[in-house]
Enzyme design. Sequence first.
Site, PDB file in Angstrom:
ATOM      1  N   GLU A 171      40.539  33.035  44.550  1.00  0.00           N
ATOM      2  CA  GLU A 171      40.199  32.748  45.952  1.00  0.00           C
ATOM      3  C   GLU A 171      41.116  33.480  46.919  1.00  0.00           C
ATOM      4  O   GLU A 171      42.351  33.343  46.886  1.00  0.00           O
ATOM      5  CB  GLU A 171      40.266  31.247  46.233  1.00  0.00           C
ATOM      6  CG  GLU A 171      39.866  30.903  47.669  1.00  0.00           C
ATOM      7  CD  GLU A 171      39.727  29.412  47.938  1.00  0.00           C
ATOM      8  OE1 GLU A 171      39.339  29.057  49.066  1.00  0.00           O
ATOM      9  OE2 GLU A 171      40.005  28.612  47.030  1.00  0.00           O
ATOM     10  N   LYS A 231      34.028  27.343  47.747  1.00  0.00           N
ATOM     11  CA  LYS A 231      33.614  25.946  47.684  1.00  0.00           C
ATOM     12  C   LYS A 231      32.268  25.873  46.989  1.00  0.00           C
ATOM     13  O   LYS A 231      31.265  26.417  47.469  1.00  0.00           O
ATOM     14  CB  LYS A 231      33.520  25.352  49.093  1.00  0.00           C
ATOM     15  CG  LYS A 231      33.964  23.912  49.147  1.00  0.00           C
ATOM     16  CD  LYS A 231      35.454  23.819  48.834  1.00  0.00           C
ATOM     17  CE  LYS A 231      35.846  22.379  48.545  1.00  0.00           C
ATOM     18  NZ  LYS A 231      37.161  22.337  47.899  1.00  0.00           N
TER      19      LYS A 231
END
Length: 597
Positions: free
Chosen positions: A194, A210
Amino acid sequence: MPSDKTRPTTPRTLIDFAQPHGDARRLRLGFGAPSRVLVARTAAEVRPVLDAVEALAREGRWCVGYLRYEAAAAFDRAFAVHAVHAVHAAEGPLAWFGVHDEALPWPEAPGDDAAPSIDWQPGISRADFDRRMQAIHRAISDGELYQLNYTAALHARFDGDAQALFMALRQAQPDGYTAFIDTGEEQVLSVSPELFFDWQGDRILTRPMKGTAPRGATPAEDEALAQRLRTVPKERAENVMIVDLIRNDLSRVARPFSVRVPRLFHTEALPTVWQMTSDVEALVREGTTLADVFGALFPCGSITGAPKVSAMRMIRELEHEARGVYCGAVGVVRPGGHATFNVPIRTVTLRNGEARCGIGSGITADARADAEWEEWHHKRAFLDRAGQASTPSFDLLETLALADGELRDAPAHLARMAAAAAHFGRPWNEETVAHCLDGLKARHAAGMWRVRLLLDAQGTPRAEAFTMEAPSARVRLQLAERPFDEAHGDFTRFKTTRRAHYEAFAPTAPGVFDTLLWNRDREITECTRGNIALLLDGRWVTPPLHCGLLNGIGRANRVHSGQLAEAVVRVDDLPRVRALAFVNSLRGWLDADLDGF
Protein backbone atom coordinates in the site's frame (compact mmCIF):
# COMPACT_ATOMS: atom_id res chain seq x y z
CA MET A 1 22.98 11.96 15.95
CA PRO A 2 26.18 11.37 13.90
CA SER A 3 27.54 7.88 13.51
CA ASP A 4 31.28 7.06 13.31
CA LYS A 5 30.74 3.41 12.35
CA THR A 6 32.38 2.10 9.19
CA ARG A 7 29.94 1.14 6.46
CA PRO A 8 29.40 -2.65 6.59
CA THR A 9 29.71 -4.92 3.57
CA THR A 10 26.03 -5.82 3.82
CA PRO A 11 23.75 -2.75 3.62
CA ARG A 12 21.85 -1.95 6.77
CA THR A 13 18.99 -0.43 4.81
CA LEU A 14 17.28 -1.63 1.63
CA ILE A 15 14.58 0.12 -0.38
CA ASP A 16 12.64 -1.60 -3.18
CA PHE A 17 9.74 0.72 -4.05
CA ALA A 18 7.40 0.64 -7.02
CA GLN A 19 7.12 3.82 -9.06
CA PRO A 20 3.48 4.76 -8.42
CA HIS A 21 2.93 6.63 -11.70
CA GLY A 22 3.34 3.61 -13.96
CA ASP A 23 7.11 3.59 -14.59
CA ALA A 24 8.24 -0.04 -14.78
CA ARG A 25 11.59 0.77 -13.17
CA ARG A 26 11.73 0.33 -9.42
CA LEU A 27 13.61 2.37 -6.83
CA ARG A 28 15.85 -0.49 -5.66
CA LEU A 29 18.85 0.62 -3.60
CA GLY A 30 20.94 -0.24 -0.58
CA PHE A 31 22.43 2.03 2.06
CA GLY A 32 25.28 1.51 4.51
CA ALA A 33 25.76 3.07 7.91
CA PRO A 34 24.07 6.48 8.00
CA SER A 35 26.20 9.59 8.27
CA ARG A 36 23.63 10.96 10.65
CA VAL A 37 20.59 9.66 12.50
CA LEU A 38 17.51 11.72 13.25
CA VAL A 39 15.35 10.43 16.10
CA ALA A 40 12.15 11.64 17.78
CA ARG A 41 11.26 10.00 21.08
CA THR A 42 8.56 12.45 22.11
CA ALA A 43 5.65 13.93 20.18
CA ALA A 44 7.24 17.39 20.35
CA GLU A 45 10.31 16.12 18.48
CA VAL A 46 8.47 14.59 15.49
CA ARG A 47 7.90 17.73 13.42
CA PRO A 48 11.49 19.00 13.90
CA VAL A 49 12.77 15.60 12.68
CA LEU A 50 10.61 15.83 9.56
CA ASP A 51 11.81 19.39 8.97
CA ALA A 52 15.42 18.21 9.24
CA VAL A 53 14.74 15.29 6.88
CA GLU A 54 13.31 17.65 4.27
CA ALA A 55 16.18 20.14 4.60
CA LEU A 56 18.87 17.46 4.29
CA ALA A 57 17.14 15.86 1.29
CA ARG A 58 17.02 19.22 -0.48
CA GLU A 59 20.77 19.52 0.19
CA GLY A 60 21.30 16.26 -1.71
CA ARG A 61 21.07 13.51 0.94
CA TRP A 62 19.01 10.35 0.99
CA CYS A 63 16.81 10.02 4.09
CA VAL A 64 15.23 6.64 4.85
CA GLY A 65 13.14 5.90 7.89
CA TYR A 66 9.75 5.53 9.52
CA LEU A 67 7.13 6.93 11.85
CA ARG A 68 5.27 4.85 14.38
CA TYR A 69 1.48 4.95 14.43
CA GLU A 70 1.76 6.58 17.87
CA ALA A 71 3.50 9.59 16.25
CA ALA A 72 -0.04 10.74 15.36
CA ALA A 73 -0.13 12.60 18.66
CA ALA A 74 2.44 15.02 17.22
CA PHE A 75 -0.04 16.26 14.61
CA ASP A 76 -3.35 16.44 16.47
CA ARG A 77 -3.93 16.22 20.22
CA ALA A 78 -7.35 14.73 19.49
CA PHE A 79 -5.73 11.58 18.06
CA ALA A 80 -5.89 8.97 20.82
CA VAL A 81 -2.91 6.57 20.91
CA HIS A 82 -1.19 4.36 23.45
CA ALA A 83 1.84 5.75 25.21
CA VAL A 84 4.92 4.41 23.46
CA HIS A 85 6.23 2.74 26.61
CA ALA A 86 2.92 0.99 27.29
CA VAL A 87 4.01 -2.31 25.76
CA HIS A 88 7.59 -3.58 25.69
CA ALA A 89 7.32 -4.97 22.15
CA ALA A 90 6.30 -1.60 20.78
CA GLU A 91 8.92 0.55 22.54
CA GLY A 92 11.09 2.61 20.27
CA PRO A 93 11.31 6.05 18.69
CA LEU A 94 8.24 7.76 17.32
CA ALA A 95 10.30 8.69 14.27
CA TRP A 96 13.67 7.44 12.99
CA PHE A 97 15.55 8.44 9.84
CA GLY A 98 19.00 7.49 8.62
CA VAL A 99 20.72 10.15 6.52
CA HIS A 100 22.97 8.89 3.71
CA ASP A 101 25.38 10.76 1.46
CA GLU A 102 25.08 8.15 -1.27
CA ALA A 103 23.09 5.10 -2.30
CA LEU A 104 24.62 1.68 -2.90
CA PRO A 105 23.63 -0.92 -5.51
CA TRP A 106 21.07 -3.51 -4.49
CA PRO A 107 23.07 -6.43 -3.05
CA GLU A 108 23.40 -9.53 -5.20
CA ALA A 109 23.83 -11.80 -2.17
CA PRO A 110 22.25 -10.03 0.81
CA GLY A 111 22.73 -12.85 3.27
CA ASP A 112 24.09 -16.38 3.58
CA ASP A 113 21.58 -17.71 6.07
CA ALA A 114 18.26 -19.24 5.09
CA ALA A 115 15.22 -17.60 6.63
CA PRO A 116 14.17 -19.56 9.71
CA SER A 117 10.68 -20.92 10.17
CA ILE A 118 8.78 -18.81 12.71
CA ASP A 119 6.10 -20.04 15.08
CA TRP A 120 3.67 -17.14 15.03
CA GLN A 121 1.23 -16.95 17.94
CA PRO A 122 -2.07 -15.06 17.62
CA GLY A 123 -2.56 -12.06 19.85
CA ILE A 124 -6.31 -12.54 20.21
CA SER A 125 -8.68 -15.45 20.64
CA ARG A 126 -11.70 -15.96 18.40
CA ALA A 127 -14.01 -15.33 21.37
CA ASP A 128 -12.34 -11.97 22.14
CA PHE A 129 -12.44 -11.09 18.44
CA ASP A 130 -16.20 -11.71 18.33
CA ARG A 131 -16.76 -9.60 21.47
CA ARG A 132 -14.83 -6.68 20.00
CA MET A 133 -16.70 -6.99 16.72
CA GLN A 134 -19.92 -6.62 18.70
CA ALA A 135 -18.55 -3.50 20.40
CA ILE A 136 -17.64 -1.99 17.02
CA HIS A 137 -21.09 -2.75 15.63
CA ARG A 138 -22.70 -1.07 18.67
CA ALA A 139 -20.58 2.03 18.09
CA ILE A 140 -21.59 2.12 14.41
CA SER A 141 -25.25 1.61 15.31
CA ASP A 142 -25.02 4.45 17.86
CA GLY A 143 -23.63 6.78 15.20
CA GLU A 144 -20.18 7.14 16.74
CA LEU A 145 -18.42 6.06 13.55
CA TYR A 146 -18.96 4.59 10.09
CA GLN A 147 -16.02 2.26 9.93
CA LEU A 148 -13.21 1.09 12.18
CA ASN A 149 -9.96 -0.59 11.20
CA TYR A 150 -9.42 -3.16 13.94
CA THR A 151 -6.09 -4.96 14.32
CA ALA A 152 -4.18 -7.35 16.56
CA ALA A 153 -0.57 -8.46 16.60
CA LEU A 154 1.01 -11.85 16.02
CA HIS A 155 4.09 -12.53 18.16
CA ALA A 156 7.01 -14.94 17.92
CA ARG A 157 10.52 -15.48 19.20
CA PHE A 158 13.22 -14.74 16.63
CA ASP A 159 16.98 -15.18 16.79
CA GLY A 160 17.88 -15.61 13.11
CA ASP A 161 19.20 -13.42 10.32
CA ALA A 162 16.88 -10.41 9.94
CA GLN A 163 17.88 -9.60 6.37
CA ALA A 164 17.39 -13.22 5.28
CA LEU A 165 13.89 -13.09 6.76
CA PHE A 166 13.23 -9.85 4.87
CA MET A 167 14.27 -11.46 1.59
CA ALA A 168 11.94 -14.39 2.26
CA LEU A 169 9.08 -12.00 3.07
CA ARG A 170 9.83 -9.99 -0.06
CA GLN A 171 9.73 -13.18 -2.14
CA ALA A 172 6.40 -14.10 -0.55
CA GLN A 173 4.95 -10.59 -1.04
CA PRO A 174 6.74 -9.18 -4.10
CA ASP A 175 6.41 -5.76 -5.70
CA GLY A 176 4.75 -2.99 -3.73
CA TYR A 177 6.79 -0.79 -1.40
CA THR A 178 9.29 -2.93 0.49
CA ALA A 179 11.95 -1.75 2.92
CA PHE A 180 14.46 -3.22 5.34
CA ILE A 181 15.76 -0.83 8.00
CA ASP A 182 18.21 -1.92 10.71
CA THR A 183 18.60 0.84 13.29
CA GLY A 184 20.74 -1.27 15.60
CA GLU A 185 17.95 -1.00 18.16
CA GLU A 186 15.36 -2.74 16.03
CA GLN A 187 14.77 -4.01 12.49
CA VAL A 188 11.79 -3.07 10.33
CA LEU A 189 10.91 -5.53 7.55
CA SER A 190 8.11 -3.99 5.50
CA VAL A 191 6.73 -5.66 2.37
CA SER A 192 3.67 -3.45 2.19
CA PRO A 193 1.64 -3.30 -1.03
CA GLU A 194 0.00 0.00 0.00
CA LEU A 195 1.23 3.45 -1.04
CA PHE A 196 0.67 6.11 1.63
CA PHE A 197 1.73 9.07 -0.50
CA ASP A 198 4.11 10.03 -3.27
CA TRP A 199 4.98 13.74 -3.31
CA GLN A 200 7.13 15.28 -6.01
CA GLY A 201 7.13 18.95 -6.82
CA ASP A 202 3.58 20.25 -6.55
CA ARG A 203 1.90 16.88 -7.22
CA ILE A 204 0.87 14.47 -4.48
CA LEU A 205 -0.75 11.06 -4.92
CA THR A 206 -2.30 8.80 -2.29
CA ARG A 207 -3.53 5.28 -3.00
CA PRO A 208 -5.60 3.88 -0.10
CA MET A 209 -6.11 0.14 -0.08
CA LYS A 210 -9.51 -0.99 1.14
CA GLY A 211 -11.24 -4.24 0.20
CA THR A 212 -9.80 -7.75 0.27
CA ALA A 213 -10.64 -11.10 -1.32
CA PRO A 214 -8.77 -14.42 -1.43
CA ARG A 215 -7.11 -15.62 -4.63
CA GLY A 216 -8.90 -18.36 -6.55
CA ALA A 217 -7.74 -21.92 -7.08
CA THR A 218 -8.29 -21.67 -10.86
CA PRO A 219 -8.05 -18.74 -13.32
CA ALA A 220 -11.84 -18.66 -13.65
CA GLU A 221 -12.42 -18.68 -9.90
CA ASP A 222 -9.64 -16.11 -9.46
CA GLU A 223 -11.26 -13.68 -11.88
CA ALA A 224 -14.68 -14.30 -10.34
CA LEU A 225 -13.32 -13.36 -6.89
CA ALA A 226 -11.74 -10.20 -8.30
CA GLN A 227 -14.98 -9.25 -10.02
CA ARG A 228 -16.93 -9.87 -6.83
CA LEU A 229 -14.52 -7.64 -4.90
CA ARG A 230 -15.06 -4.83 -7.42
CA THR A 231 -18.85 -5.09 -7.32
CA VAL A 232 -19.95 -6.14 -3.81
CA PRO A 233 -21.67 -3.15 -2.15
CA LYS A 234 -19.98 -3.75 1.21
CA GLU A 235 -16.46 -3.63 -0.29
CA ARG A 236 -17.25 -0.60 -2.47
CA ALA A 237 -18.81 1.27 0.43
CA GLU A 238 -15.79 0.54 2.63
CA ASN A 239 -13.49 1.86 -0.09
CA VAL A 240 -15.54 5.00 -0.75
CA MET A 241 -15.69 5.89 2.97
CA ILE A 242 -11.90 5.98 3.15
CA VAL A 243 -11.53 7.77 -0.18
CA ASP A 244 -13.84 10.52 1.11
CA LEU A 245 -11.84 10.74 4.35
CA ILE A 246 -8.54 11.05 2.47
CA ARG A 247 -9.99 13.62 0.05
CA ASN A 248 -10.86 15.71 3.09
CA ASP A 249 -7.42 15.20 4.66
CA LEU A 250 -5.64 16.03 1.42
CA SER A 251 -7.62 19.25 0.99
CA ARG A 252 -5.77 20.65 4.02
CA VAL A 253 -2.58 21.02 1.94
CA ALA A 254 -4.12 21.17 -1.55
CA ARG A 255 -4.72 24.10 -3.85
CA PRO A 256 -8.42 24.93 -4.10
CA PHE A 257 -10.40 22.58 -6.35
CA SER A 258 -7.32 20.45 -7.20
CA VAL A 259 -8.28 17.29 -5.25
CA ARG A 260 -9.52 14.62 -7.63
CA VAL A 261 -10.13 10.85 -7.73
CA PRO A 262 -8.92 9.64 -11.14
CA ARG A 263 -9.33 5.94 -10.31
CA LEU A 264 -11.79 4.04 -8.12
CA PHE A 265 -12.12 0.33 -7.26
CA HIS A 266 -8.94 -0.91 -8.94
CA THR A 267 -8.15 -4.54 -8.05
CA GLU A 268 -4.52 -5.53 -7.59
CA ALA A 269 -3.43 -9.18 -7.62
CA LEU A 270 -1.12 -10.14 -4.76
CA PRO A 271 0.12 -13.73 -4.27
CA THR A 272 -2.39 -14.55 -1.54
CA VAL A 273 -5.16 -11.96 -1.88
CA TRP A 274 -6.86 -9.49 -4.20
CA GLN A 275 -6.78 -5.92 -2.86
CA MET A 276 -8.85 -2.97 -4.01
CA THR A 277 -7.26 0.49 -4.26
CA SER A 278 -8.33 3.96 -5.34
CA ASP A 279 -6.23 6.97 -6.32
CA VAL A 280 -6.66 10.39 -4.71
CA GLU A 281 -4.38 13.16 -5.93
CA ALA A 282 -3.96 16.91 -5.66
CA LEU A 283 -1.67 19.87 -6.30
CA VAL A 284 -0.15 21.07 -3.01
CA ARG A 285 -0.15 24.72 -1.97
CA GLU A 286 3.06 26.70 -2.27
CA GLY A 287 5.14 26.56 0.89
CA THR A 288 3.83 23.14 1.99
CA THR A 289 6.41 21.19 3.99
CA LEU A 290 6.91 17.49 4.61
CA ALA A 291 5.67 18.00 8.16
CA ASP A 292 2.57 19.71 6.76
CA VAL A 293 1.86 16.68 4.53
CA PHE A 294 2.16 14.32 7.48
CA GLY A 295 0.06 16.69 9.56
CA ALA A 296 -2.72 16.50 6.99
CA LEU A 297 -2.64 12.78 6.19
CA PHE A 298 -1.09 10.86 9.10
CA PRO A 299 -2.08 8.27 10.09
CA CYS A 300 -3.56 7.05 6.82
CA GLY A 301 -7.35 6.79 6.96
CA SER A 302 -7.24 3.27 5.50
CA ILE A 303 -5.85 1.98 8.82
CA THR A 304 -7.96 4.09 11.18
CA GLY A 305 -11.55 4.26 9.96
CA ALA A 306 -13.99 7.14 9.75
CA PRO A 307 -14.38 9.63 11.28
CA LYS A 308 -10.66 9.45 12.10
CA VAL A 309 -10.78 10.97 15.59
CA SER A 310 -13.63 8.73 16.78
CA ALA A 311 -12.10 5.66 15.15
CA MET A 312 -8.71 6.24 16.76
CA ARG A 313 -10.32 6.70 20.16
CA MET A 314 -12.04 3.32 19.85
CA ILE A 315 -8.88 1.69 18.48
CA ARG A 316 -7.07 2.68 21.68
CA GLU A 317 -9.90 1.22 23.75
CA LEU A 318 -10.07 -2.10 21.88
CA GLU A 319 -6.42 -2.73 21.03
CA HIS A 320 -4.50 -3.37 24.22
CA GLU A 321 -1.03 -2.68 22.82
CA ALA A 322 0.54 0.03 20.74
CA ARG A 323 0.68 -0.62 16.99
CA GLY A 324 4.24 0.62 16.63
CA VAL A 325 5.67 0.87 13.10
CA TYR A 326 2.71 -1.20 11.86
CA CYS A 327 0.14 1.24 10.43
CA GLY A 328 2.59 4.14 10.68
CA ALA A 329 4.70 5.11 7.64
CA VAL A 330 7.94 3.77 6.14
CA GLY A 331 9.66 5.55 3.31
CA VAL A 332 12.39 7.47 1.57
CA VAL A 333 12.99 11.14 0.80
CA ARG A 334 15.32 11.39 -2.20
CA PRO A 335 17.87 14.07 -2.93
CA GLY A 336 15.83 17.10 -4.01
CA GLY A 337 12.87 16.25 -1.77
CA HIS A 338 10.83 13.63 -3.69
CA ALA A 339 9.10 11.71 -0.84
CA THR A 340 7.51 8.26 -1.08
CA PHE A 341 6.07 6.45 1.94
CA ASN A 342 4.14 3.24 2.34
CA VAL A 343 1.48 2.31 4.86
CA PRO A 344 3.38 -0.44 6.72
CA ILE A 345 0.91 -3.27 6.59
CA ARG A 346 2.43 -6.74 5.90
CA THR A 347 5.26 -5.55 8.12
CA VAL A 348 7.37 -7.41 10.68
CA THR A 349 9.37 -5.64 13.38
CA LEU A 350 12.19 -7.35 15.28
CA ARG A 351 13.22 -6.12 18.69
CA ASN A 352 14.91 -7.78 21.69
CA GLY A 353 14.51 -11.26 20.23
CA GLU A 354 10.81 -10.84 19.50
CA ALA A 355 9.09 -10.68 16.12
CA ARG A 356 5.83 -8.80 15.78
CA CYS A 357 3.38 -8.51 12.88
CA GLY A 358 0.00 -6.79 12.91
CA ILE A 359 -3.05 -8.05 11.02
CA GLY A 360 -6.35 -6.20 10.68
CA SER A 361 -9.37 -5.26 8.59
CA GLY A 362 -11.96 -2.55 8.19
CA ILE A 363 -15.21 -3.20 10.05
CA THR A 364 -18.44 -1.71 8.72
CA ALA A 365 -22.08 -2.13 9.73
CA ASP A 366 -22.59 -5.20 7.55
CA ALA A 367 -19.27 -6.90 8.36
CA ARG A 368 -19.61 -10.45 9.72
CA ALA A 369 -17.24 -11.82 12.33
CA ASP A 370 -16.61 -15.10 10.54
CA ALA A 371 -15.83 -13.34 7.24
CA GLU A 372 -13.47 -10.83 8.89
CA TRP A 373 -11.70 -13.62 10.81
CA GLU A 374 -11.19 -15.46 7.53
CA GLU A 375 -9.89 -12.26 5.92
CA TRP A 376 -7.28 -12.01 8.67
CA HIS A 377 -6.23 -15.54 7.82
CA HIS A 378 -5.85 -14.63 4.14
CA LYS A 379 -3.84 -11.52 5.01
CA ARG A 380 -1.35 -13.39 7.17
CA ALA A 381 -0.72 -15.95 4.41
CA PHE A 382 2.35 -13.98 3.29
CA LEU A 383 4.02 -15.06 6.55
CA ASP A 384 3.32 -18.70 5.74
CA ARG A 385 4.71 -18.21 2.21
CA ALA A 386 7.87 -16.70 3.67
CA GLY A 387 8.25 -19.74 5.92
CA GLN A 388 7.87 -22.00 2.91
CA ALA A 389 10.70 -20.11 1.20
CA SER A 390 13.06 -21.41 3.90
CA THR A 391 12.21 -25.06 3.23
CA PRO A 392 14.33 -27.24 0.95
CA SER A 393 13.92 -26.63 -2.77
CA PHE A 394 11.05 -28.38 -4.50
CA ASP A 395 10.08 -29.47 -7.99
CA LEU A 396 6.73 -29.09 -9.67
CA LEU A 397 5.16 -32.51 -10.14
CA GLU A 398 2.63 -34.24 -12.37
CA THR A 399 1.83 -37.95 -12.09
CA LEU A 400 0.49 -39.57 -15.28
CA ALA A 401 -0.54 -43.03 -16.38
CA LEU A 402 1.40 -44.41 -19.38
CA ALA A 403 -0.49 -47.26 -21.04
CA ASP A 404 1.15 -48.97 -24.03
CA GLY A 405 3.00 -45.85 -25.06
CA GLU A 406 0.14 -43.36 -24.57
CA LEU A 407 0.02 -40.84 -21.72
CA ARG A 408 -3.43 -40.44 -20.20
CA ASP A 409 -4.74 -36.85 -20.04
CA ALA A 410 -1.35 -35.43 -21.04
CA PRO A 411 -2.64 -32.03 -22.30
CA ALA A 412 -4.49 -31.39 -19.05
CA HIS A 413 -1.46 -32.35 -16.95
CA LEU A 414 0.83 -30.09 -18.96
CA ALA A 415 -1.62 -27.20 -18.68
CA ARG A 416 -1.74 -27.63 -14.91
CA MET A 417 2.05 -27.73 -14.65
CA ALA A 418 2.31 -24.61 -16.81
CA ALA A 419 -0.08 -22.81 -14.43
CA ALA A 420 2.03 -23.91 -11.45
CA ALA A 421 5.20 -22.70 -13.19
CA ALA A 422 3.60 -19.30 -13.75
CA HIS A 423 2.49 -19.12 -10.11
CA PHE A 424 5.94 -19.95 -8.72
CA GLY A 425 7.77 -17.83 -11.29
CA ARG A 426 9.51 -20.72 -13.06
CA PRO A 427 10.51 -20.88 -16.73
CA TRP A 428 8.18 -22.98 -18.86
CA ASN A 429 8.85 -24.34 -22.33
CA GLU A 430 6.18 -26.78 -23.46
CA GLU A 431 8.28 -28.04 -26.37
CA THR A 432 11.12 -28.98 -24.03
CA VAL A 433 8.72 -30.75 -21.68
CA ALA A 434 7.04 -32.61 -24.56
CA HIS A 435 10.44 -33.71 -25.89
CA CYS A 436 11.31 -35.05 -22.44
CA LEU A 437 8.08 -37.07 -22.32
CA ASP A 438 8.54 -38.35 -25.88
CA GLY A 439 11.88 -39.82 -24.93
CA LEU A 440 10.36 -41.59 -21.94
CA LYS A 441 7.46 -42.97 -24.02
CA ALA A 442 9.91 -44.40 -26.55
CA ARG A 443 11.69 -46.28 -23.76
CA HIS A 444 8.43 -47.62 -22.26
CA ALA A 445 6.29 -48.42 -25.30
CA ALA A 446 4.47 -51.40 -23.77
CA GLY A 447 2.77 -52.09 -20.44
CA MET A 448 1.38 -49.90 -17.65
CA TRP A 449 3.66 -47.34 -16.07
CA ARG A 450 3.35 -44.61 -13.45
CA VAL A 451 5.15 -41.53 -14.78
CA ARG A 452 6.51 -38.72 -12.60
CA LEU A 453 7.11 -35.53 -14.56
CA LEU A 454 9.20 -33.00 -12.63
CA LEU A 455 10.17 -29.40 -13.33
CA ASP A 456 12.97 -27.79 -11.29
CA ALA A 457 13.48 -24.14 -10.37
CA GLN A 458 15.42 -23.51 -13.60
CA GLY A 459 12.58 -24.87 -15.73
CA THR A 460 14.40 -28.10 -16.59
CA PRO A 461 12.07 -31.11 -16.92
CA ARG A 462 12.82 -34.74 -16.20
CA ALA A 463 10.56 -37.77 -16.35
CA GLU A 464 10.67 -41.06 -14.46
CA ALA A 465 8.67 -44.26 -15.04
CA PHE A 466 7.78 -46.94 -12.50
CA THR A 467 5.98 -50.23 -12.95
CA MET A 468 2.30 -49.81 -12.14
CA GLU A 469 0.21 -52.67 -10.82
CA ALA A 470 -3.50 -52.90 -11.54
CA PRO A 471 -5.41 -50.94 -8.88
CA SER A 472 -7.69 -52.62 -6.37
CA ALA A 473 -11.38 -52.61 -7.19
CA ARG A 474 -12.21 -51.21 -3.75
CA VAL A 475 -10.10 -49.37 -1.17
CA ARG A 476 -10.34 -48.44 2.50
CA LEU A 477 -10.05 -44.85 3.72
CA GLN A 478 -9.64 -43.42 7.20
CA LEU A 479 -10.86 -40.01 8.37
CA ALA A 480 -8.20 -37.54 9.53
CA GLU A 481 -8.17 -37.02 13.29
CA ARG A 482 -7.41 -33.30 13.04
CA PRO A 483 -7.98 -30.50 10.51
CA PHE A 484 -5.67 -30.16 7.53
CA ASP A 485 -4.25 -26.69 8.26
CA GLU A 486 -2.59 -26.27 4.86
CA ALA A 487 -5.81 -26.77 2.92
CA HIS A 488 -5.55 -23.30 1.38
CA GLY A 489 -1.78 -23.22 0.93
CA ASP A 490 0.17 -23.00 -2.33
CA PHE A 491 1.52 -26.53 -1.88
CA THR A 492 -2.02 -27.88 -1.76
CA ARG A 493 -3.43 -25.86 -4.66
CA PHE A 494 -0.43 -26.83 -6.80
CA LYS A 495 1.21 -30.24 -7.03
CA THR A 496 4.87 -30.30 -6.03
CA THR A 497 7.41 -32.59 -4.39
CA ARG A 498 6.93 -30.69 -1.13
CA ARG A 499 4.52 -33.11 0.51
CA ALA A 500 5.39 -33.15 4.21
CA HIS A 501 1.97 -31.66 5.03
CA TYR A 502 0.32 -34.63 3.26
CA GLU A 503 2.74 -37.21 4.64
CA ALA A 504 1.81 -36.16 8.16
CA PHE A 505 -1.65 -37.64 7.43
CA ALA A 506 -0.43 -40.93 5.97
CA PRO A 507 -2.63 -43.91 6.94
CA THR A 508 -1.75 -45.50 10.26
CA ALA A 509 -3.97 -48.62 10.27
CA PRO A 510 -3.02 -51.76 8.29
CA GLY A 511 -4.80 -52.09 4.97
CA VAL A 512 -5.91 -48.45 4.76
CA PHE A 513 -5.28 -46.98 1.31
CA ASP A 514 -5.49 -43.24 2.10
CA THR A 515 -6.71 -40.58 4.55
CA LEU A 516 -9.74 -38.35 3.98
CA LEU A 517 -8.90 -34.76 4.97
CA TRP A 518 -11.00 -31.86 6.25
CA ASN A 519 -10.24 -28.17 6.86
CA ARG A 520 -10.60 -25.85 9.86
CA ASP A 521 -14.26 -25.27 8.99
CA ARG A 522 -14.83 -29.06 9.10
CA GLU A 523 -15.36 -29.16 5.33
CA ILE A 524 -14.20 -32.32 3.53
CA THR A 525 -11.39 -31.49 1.09
CA GLU A 526 -9.61 -34.48 -0.53
CA CYS A 527 -7.37 -37.46 0.19
CA THR A 528 -3.59 -37.16 0.38
CA ARG A 529 -3.11 -38.80 -3.06
CA GLY A 530 -6.34 -38.01 -4.88
CA ASN A 531 -9.74 -36.42 -4.77
CA ILE A 532 -12.92 -37.75 -3.20
CA ALA A 533 -16.42 -38.36 -4.60
CA LEU A 534 -19.40 -38.83 -2.28
CA LEU A 535 -22.95 -40.03 -2.94
CA LEU A 536 -25.01 -37.60 -0.85
CA ASP A 537 -28.74 -36.92 -1.08
CA GLY A 538 -29.05 -38.94 -4.24
CA ARG A 539 -26.24 -37.39 -6.29
CA TRP A 540 -22.48 -37.80 -6.65
CA VAL A 541 -20.64 -34.70 -5.43
CA THR A 542 -17.06 -33.58 -4.84
CA PRO A 543 -15.83 -30.66 -2.70
CA PRO A 544 -15.41 -27.35 -4.55
CA LEU A 545 -11.90 -25.94 -4.87
CA HIS A 546 -12.51 -23.14 -2.39
CA CYS A 547 -12.60 -25.74 0.40
CA GLY A 548 -8.85 -26.17 -0.17
CA LEU A 549 -7.69 -29.00 -2.43
CA LEU A 550 -5.79 -29.87 -5.57
CA ASN A 551 -7.75 -29.54 -8.80
CA GLY A 552 -7.18 -33.16 -9.80
CA ILE A 553 -7.33 -34.03 -13.49
CA GLY A 554 -9.62 -37.03 -12.92
CA ARG A 555 -11.88 -34.90 -10.74
CA ALA A 556 -11.97 -32.07 -13.30
CA ASN A 557 -12.88 -34.47 -16.12
CA ARG A 558 -15.82 -35.86 -14.17
CA VAL A 559 -17.07 -32.41 -13.14
CA HIS A 560 -16.90 -31.29 -16.77
CA SER A 561 -18.80 -34.37 -17.96
CA GLY A 562 -21.50 -33.96 -15.32
CA GLN A 563 -20.70 -37.20 -13.50
CA LEU A 564 -19.78 -35.13 -10.42
CA ALA A 565 -21.29 -31.92 -9.09
CA GLU A 566 -19.44 -29.59 -6.73
CA ALA A 567 -20.91 -29.27 -3.24
CA VAL A 568 -19.60 -28.50 0.24
CA VAL A 569 -19.68 -31.62 2.41
CA ARG A 570 -18.94 -31.33 6.11
CA VAL A 571 -17.66 -33.94 8.52
CA ASP A 572 -21.08 -33.90 10.17
CA ASP A 573 -22.64 -34.90 6.82
CA LEU A 574 -20.64 -38.14 6.53
CA PRO A 575 -23.26 -40.36 8.27
CA ARG A 576 -25.64 -39.45 5.41
CA VAL A 577 -23.15 -40.39 2.66
CA ARG A 578 -24.28 -43.58 0.90
CA ALA A 579 -21.11 -44.32 -1.08
CA LEU A 580 -17.62 -42.96 -1.66
CA ALA A 581 -14.96 -43.15 -4.36
CA PHE A 582 -11.29 -42.23 -4.55
CA VAL A 583 -10.63 -40.36 -7.82
CA ASN A 584 -7.52 -39.38 -9.72
CA SER A 585 -6.16 -39.48 -13.26
CA LEU A 586 -3.60 -42.18 -12.49
CA ARG A 587 -5.90 -44.79 -10.94
CA GLY A 588 -9.28 -43.64 -12.20
CA TRP A 589 -12.39 -44.26 -10.06
CA LEU A 590 -11.95 -46.57 -7.06
CA ASP A 591 -14.95 -47.42 -4.91
CA ALA A 592 -14.11 -46.77 -1.27
CA ASP A 593 -15.18 -47.53 2.29
CA LEU A 594 -14.56 -45.08 5.11
CA ASP A 595 -13.61 -46.62 8.45
CA GLY A 596 -16.12 -45.80 11.15
CA PHE A 597 -18.98 -44.94 8.75
